[in-house]
Design an enzyme around this catalytic site. Structure first.
Site, short mmCIF file in Angstrom:
data_model
loop_
_atom_site.label_atom_id
_atom_site.label_comp_id
_atom_site.label_asym_id
_atom_site.label_seq_id
_atom_site.Cartn_x
_atom_site.Cartn_y
_atom_site.Cartn_z
N HIS A 269 0.85 -1.20 0.00
CA HIS A 269 0.00 0.00 0.00
C HIS A 269 0.88 1.24 0.00
O HIS A 269 1.95 1.23 0.61
CB HIS A 269 -0.91 0.00 1.24
CG HIS A 269 -2.08 0.91 1.10
ND1 HIS A 269 -2.01 2.25 1.38
CD2 HIS A 269 -3.34 0.66 0.68
CE1 HIS A 269 -3.19 2.79 1.14
NE2 HIS A 269 -4.02 1.85 0.70
N ASP A 323 -7.87 -5.48 0.16
CA ASP A 323 -8.30 -6.38 -0.90
C ASP A 323 -7.89 -7.83 -0.67
O ASP A 323 -8.28 -8.71 -1.43
CB ASP A 323 -7.74 -5.91 -2.25
CG ASP A 323 -8.36 -4.59 -2.67
OD1 ASP A 323 -9.54 -4.37 -2.34
OD2 ASP A 323 -7.68 -3.78 -3.32
#
Ligand code: ACO
Length: 387
Positions: A269, A323
């Site tokens: 991320h 996710d």
């Protein structure tokens, strides 16, 4: 000398009070309230209100907002007709983007520049309030209608006696939704409702800054969300678990990918350098769901992927993101794999619009700069003289 910051990494593009992330500590808050608390105690509808108005609603405010959402779920038959013309093999995110872009043509939404002054509260203007209600209320209907029609079935009419999450499951299957499934989906929607200045929110705000209408803003944000580096990763993560297939295959698969410098979907991320707080909540939800309904066949594969990733690149700050576990949860709820990203959009529309409401109070057209690295004053060479 101007300094180029690729991907605008770490560059603030506006002040905001909507959401907050501390990527080192793994904190996410909506309007100051930790995500774990909202996931435990709130509903998607209440969270949407919180994001838009900046405060939790009282009983009357919640009842009105909820009523307005429930009574604006239906979409015009022409939107359905439009979707019938789209290829059923197309990705549902593309169908959603097309339908949302068209939706704005049916309602008063265009913005006169004179309407927007410093301090303008679009929530207090009927035209804009109803655009916000329609967008949040109708996105699930559009996604479910496309899913039904691509299988040759008629869309299922939305029900106004069900919550936002339960009604979506109803429209997908025409079955009364199981209360646990509906609550799990409700929490998933809460977890995906807002995430500060990510690629889709930024795309929406670039469009919003031109004073384009909110339907156009949401359509562009949906476009940005489709990409596999952003919202599209949830679908890719489950596809990867399927490809790996067994716990024994995890280590060689992941090690080969890392050696080849390939991206592992659902991990890493730009902001979080520890495990995404939403991934913890999703993993907890997954485990709760599996205890009641039986374990997802790929859950152990996912856990092993997380272990191997952590061992190899955890020290670099690469950990599971939102996710990673959402796919196994959605799959267990019976949601088709290519609807995972549309489900993300159904949730995130509240965050996009909350940022738009904030932006309209203090708008400035986005017009960044570039560093030109081309040439100057070149001659125009005629076609016959070109080699
Ligand atoms: N798999 C393998 N290596 C990775 C991954 C990954 N998923 N993510 C980052 N890295 C590595 C890079 O190879 C790079 O290594 P290096 O320094 O040895 O060259 C280092 O980590 C930094 O990578 P960047 O690309 O600079 O990191 P960035 O901030 O751009 O990455 C991103 C963010 C794009 C999300 C990335 O982590 C990624 O591609 N993840 C997979 C896709 C994904 O899951 N996206 C969803 C994000 S959450 C969301 O949008 C809802």
């Amino acid at each position: 000398m101007e300094k180029l910051i690729p991907g605008l990494e770490g560059v603030p593009i506006m002040e905001s009070q909507v959401g907050f992330i501390d990527g080192q500590k793994g904190i996410l808050e909506y309007r100051g309230i930790p995500i774990e608390v909202l996931a435990e105690s709130s509903t998607y509808e209440e969270v949407a209100y919180l994001l838009l108005w900046g405060k939790l609603p009282n009983r009357e405010e919640m009842a009105k907002f909820d009523h307005d959402l429930r009574t604006h779920r239906r979409v015009k038959y022409r939107i359905i007709d439009l979707m019938k013309c789209l290829p059923e093999t197309g990705h549902p995110m593309d169908a959603l983007q097309a339908a949302v872009a068209a939706l704005g043509m049916f309602y008063p939404a265009k913005i006169d520049p004179a309407e927007i002054q410093p301090g303008t509260d679009v929530l207090a203007r009927d035209k804009h309030y109803w655009s916000i209600i329609r967008l949040i209320a109708k996105l699930p209907t559009i996604v479910a209608a496309f899913e039904r029609m691509r299988h040759g079935d008629e869309p299922v009419r939305p029900r106004d006696d069900l919550s936002h999450a339960a009604n979506f499951l109803w429209m997908l299957t025409e079955q009364d939704p199981d209360p646990l499934d509906a609550r799990i989906l409700d929490v998933c929607l809460i977890l995906h409702a807002e995430h500060t200045m990510n690629a889709s929110t930024f795309s929406g705000l670039v469009v919003g800054s031109t004073l384009a209408d909110p339907y156009t803003l949401v359509a562009s944000a949906i476009g940005a969300l489709t990409g596999p580096l952003h919202g599209g990763a949830n679908e890719q993560a489950l596809r990867m678990f399927r490809e790996i297939g067994t716990v024994e295959n995890v280590r060689p698969y992941i090690e080969a990918k890392l050696k080849a410098k390939a991206r592992i979907m659902g991990v890493g991320h730009r902001v979080y350098k520890v495990k995404d707080p939403r991934a913890y909540v999703l993993q907890g939800l997954a485990e709760h769901l599996f205890r009641v309904k039986g374990e997802h066949p790929l859950y152990r594969v996912a856990q092993e992927v997380e272990r191997v990733i952590n061992e190899h690149v955890g020290a670099k700050g690469i950990a599971s993101n939102v996710d990673f576990y959402s796919g196994v949860v959605y799959d267990q709820l019976g949601i088709p794999i290519d609807l995972f990203t549309p489900v993300f959009a159904i949730a995130r529309v509240a965050g996009w619009l909350a940022h738009w409401v904030e932006q309209m109070k203090n708008n400035r057209l986005f017009r960044p700069d570039q560093i030109y690295t081309g040439q100057h004053n070149l001659p125009y060479v005629r076609m016959e003289q070109r080699t």
